[in-house]
Structure formats: structure tokens, C-alpha cells
Scaffold this motif. Structure first.
Motif, PDB file in Angstrom:
ATOM      1  N   UNK A  58      52.302   8.011  11.039  1.00 51.25           N
ATOM      2  CA  UNK A  58      51.225   7.134  11.483  1.00 51.25           C
ATOM      3  C   UNK A  58      50.464   6.565  10.288  1.00 51.25           C
ATOM      4  N   UNK A  59      50.163   7.418   9.313  1.00 51.70           N
ATOM      5  CA  UNK A  59      49.455   6.955   8.111  1.00 51.70           C
ATOM      6  C   UNK A  59      50.306   5.934   7.369  1.00 51.70           C
ATOM      7  N   UNK A  60      51.610   6.195   7.258  1.00 48.64           N
ATOM      8  CA  UNK A  60      52.500   5.239   6.607  1.00 48.64           C
ATOM      9  C   UNK A  60      52.540   3.909   7.343  1.00 48.64           C
ATOM     10  N   UNK A  61      52.542   3.962   8.682  1.00 51.99           N
ATOM     11  CA  UNK A  61      52.545   2.733   9.470  1.00 51.99           C
ATOM     12  C   UNK A  61      51.269   1.934   9.243  1.00 51.99           C
ATOM     13  N   UNK A  62      50.138   2.634   9.083  1.00 53.43           N
ATOM     14  CA  UNK A  62      48.887   1.936   8.782  1.00 53.43           C
ATOM     15  C   UNK A  62      48.996   1.189   7.451  1.00 53.43           C
ATOM     16  N   UNK A  63      49.615   1.840   6.470  1.00 55.19           N
ATOM     17  CA  UNK A  63      49.798   1.191   5.178  1.00 55.19           C
ATOM     18  C   UNK A  63      50.679  -0.044   5.285  1.00 55.19           C
ATOM     19  N   UNK A  64      51.742   0.026   6.077  1.00 58.48           N
ATOM     20  CA  UNK A  64      52.624  -1.123   6.268  1.00 58.48           C
ATOM     21  C   UNK A  64      51.884  -2.275   6.928  1.00 58.48           C
TER      22      UNK A  64
END
Length: 284
Positions: A225-231
Motif C-alpha cells: 500500500x505504501x509503495x502504491x502511494x509512492x507510485x
């Protein structure tokens, strides 16, 4: 303050003590726990996702605005809020197990999930049908209703059906909501987008078993989820390669949504076969 008739303070120590006693006598069902506060954060994020989808995407489109940057930022903000709602949903369960949950906890969780993972993604699909060049508004409205009703049915069944520990029946609503949004962000042709959205809605009400996010799986989900926020942030600010990275992330989300049911079905088939073999071996 002084009451002119009695020359006594209107707010006295006795009043304070009564207020404390009233708070102590408050029914447990009306007290919010830490987990409940996180659940309310979930609902707030879902509502704000609808707000940004309306003010940043739908209203400028209806006004004939050609500003694509605002729509991109608002879409990213709306999806990030849904992701943040998923974090709240993940954490409130962990906190409830570690500390405590009020008697309202389960009801609050279902109502908040309905807002963040039912209404917000369904509304996102509806607005997509209104602003996309090749989309059909009425058909998109039907798809949005299907998504909303799938989440309603799934949450209602979750409250009524007892599953074995560690498993969900049907795709969890946060995972389903993120899959639906990922399908829209992939910007595929309208018909494949529509079919993928309806397929995701079907998975949410299916009998396919999904593991609950606990332990390592919960950490992996949080990292995802955190990675998706970064994307999404990279895409919103037009970072080099941001568009491609977002497309890859959305594609991975959709692939996971399709592959997990296959693994779950294969596991059930293997378990059924093993049980039959054991039953035959036990026969005289």
C-alpha cells in the motif's frame, strides 16, 4: 458565573463530580476505543476520496475545463485516500486484537468499509464513465451499482457467516476496491475495463477463500500500500517514468486479484481429492 438568585456558582465542583459519574455510568456500547477511532479514520478517508473525485475531476469536466493536471492530482489524491483507508482498516483490526474493541466495533467497521471500499470506488467508476472519451455513461453507472451492491452483500454476509479462522469468503472489500480503481487507472478500452470491473465485483461475493492479512502477510500488504502511494505521487507530479510505474503497479494489482482465486481454487480441489483418498483408504 454566579447565579443572582442563589449567589452560588453555576458550575461547581459538585457539577464536575456529577459529570464524571455520568461518564463512568455511560454504557460500554457508547464508548469509543482506539480501534474505533482508527475505523472512523477509515470512513473519513472514504468520504474525502468522494470529495476529491467530485471537485477535482467531475466538476471541472462538467464546466468544460481542459486542465488535465488538476484531474490527475485529484485522481491520485482520491486513490491515495482509499489506500490510507485500507491502512486504517488493517490497523484497527490489529489494535482491536491487541487492546480491546467496543461493542460498536464490528458495526462501525462494516459501515466505514461501505463508505471507503463500496461508495468511493463505485463513484470513481461512475465518474470515469462520465469523463473518459470512449466510455458509456449509463453502462458505467450500472457497473458502479454492481460494485456497490457487491460490497454491500459481501459485508452483510461477513456479519452472518462464520468462517474458519484466518480466512475470508470472497475477495476482501479493500482488496476489491483497490483492484477496481487499478482497472480504471490502467486506461484500457471500455469493454475490457467493464468486464474486469464486473469480474472483480463477482469475486467479492464469491465463495473463494482469501487469507486474512496477519503476521508477514499484513506487513507485506502494508508495504504494498505504501509503495502504491509512492507510485501515485510520482504519477501525479509527472515524475520521469511515473506513468509507466503506475501502469505496472495497477497491472500487478489486477494480476494478483486474478491469480489468488486460482491458487485458492486449486488448493480446495487438492484438499477435496486428499479427503477422498483418505476416505477410500479408511474403508474396509
Amino acid at each position: 458565573m454566579i447565579d443572582p438568585d442563589t449567589q452560588a456558582g453555576l458550575f461547581t465542583d459538585t457539577d464536575d463530580e456529577d459529570a464524571i459519574d455520568d461518564a463512568a455510568d455511560m454504557p460500554l456500547s457508547l464508548r469509543l476505543s482506539i480501534a474505533d477511532t482508527l475505523t472512523l479514520g477509515n470512513a473519513t478517508c472514504g468520504f474525502m476520496a468522494v470529495y476529491f473525485t467530485t471537485t477535482g475531476i467531475l466538476i471541472p469536466h462538467l464546466q468544460g475545463s481542459q486542465e488535465t493536471g488538476m484531474a490527475r492530482h485529484s485522481a491520485a489524491t482520491a486513490v491515495i485516500l482509499m489506500l490510507l483507508a485500507a491502512i486504517f482498516d488493517l490497523c484497527d483490526g490489529l489494535v482491536a486484537r491487541k487492546l480491546r474493541s467496543s461493542p460498536m466495533g464490528a458495526e462501525l467497521d462494516n459501515l466505514s468499509d461501505l463508505i471507503s471500499f463500496g461508495l468511493a470506488p463505485a463513484y470513481f467508476v461512475l465518474v470515469y464513465g462520465m469523463v473518459a472519451d470512449d466510455a458509456h455513461q449509463k453502462v458505467s453507472a450500472v457497473a458502479a451499482i454492481v460494485v456497490l451492491l457487491a460490497v454491500v452483500l459481501r459485508l452483510a454476509r461477513f456479519s452472518c457467516v462464520t468462517m474458519k479462522d484466518g480466512m475470508f469468503q470472497g475477495m476482501p472489500s479493500p482488496f476489491g476496491a483497490l483492484t477496481v480503481v487499478s482497472i480504471v487507472l490502467l486506461e484500457l478500452p471500455f469493454i475490457p475495463t467493464l468486464l474486469a470491473i464486473i469480474g472483480t465485483a463477482w469475486l467479492m461475493v464469491s465463495r473463494v477463500e482469501y487469507p486474512k492479512p496477519r503476521g508477514v502477510l499484513a506487513v507485506a500488504m502494508l508495504a504494498w500500500i505504501v509503495g502504491a502511494m509512492g507510485l501515485l505521487a510520482a504519477w501525479a507530479f509527472e515524475a520521469p517514468g511515473g506513468q509507466m510505474l503506475l501502469q505496472m503497479g495497477c497491472a500487478l494489482q489486477v494480476v494478483l486479484g486474478a491469480v489468488i482465486p486460482l491458487f485458492a481454487t486449486a488448493r480446495r480441489v487438492n484438499t477435496f481429492r486428499d479427503n477422498r483418498r483418505e476416505a477410500r483408504a479408511a474403508q474396509p
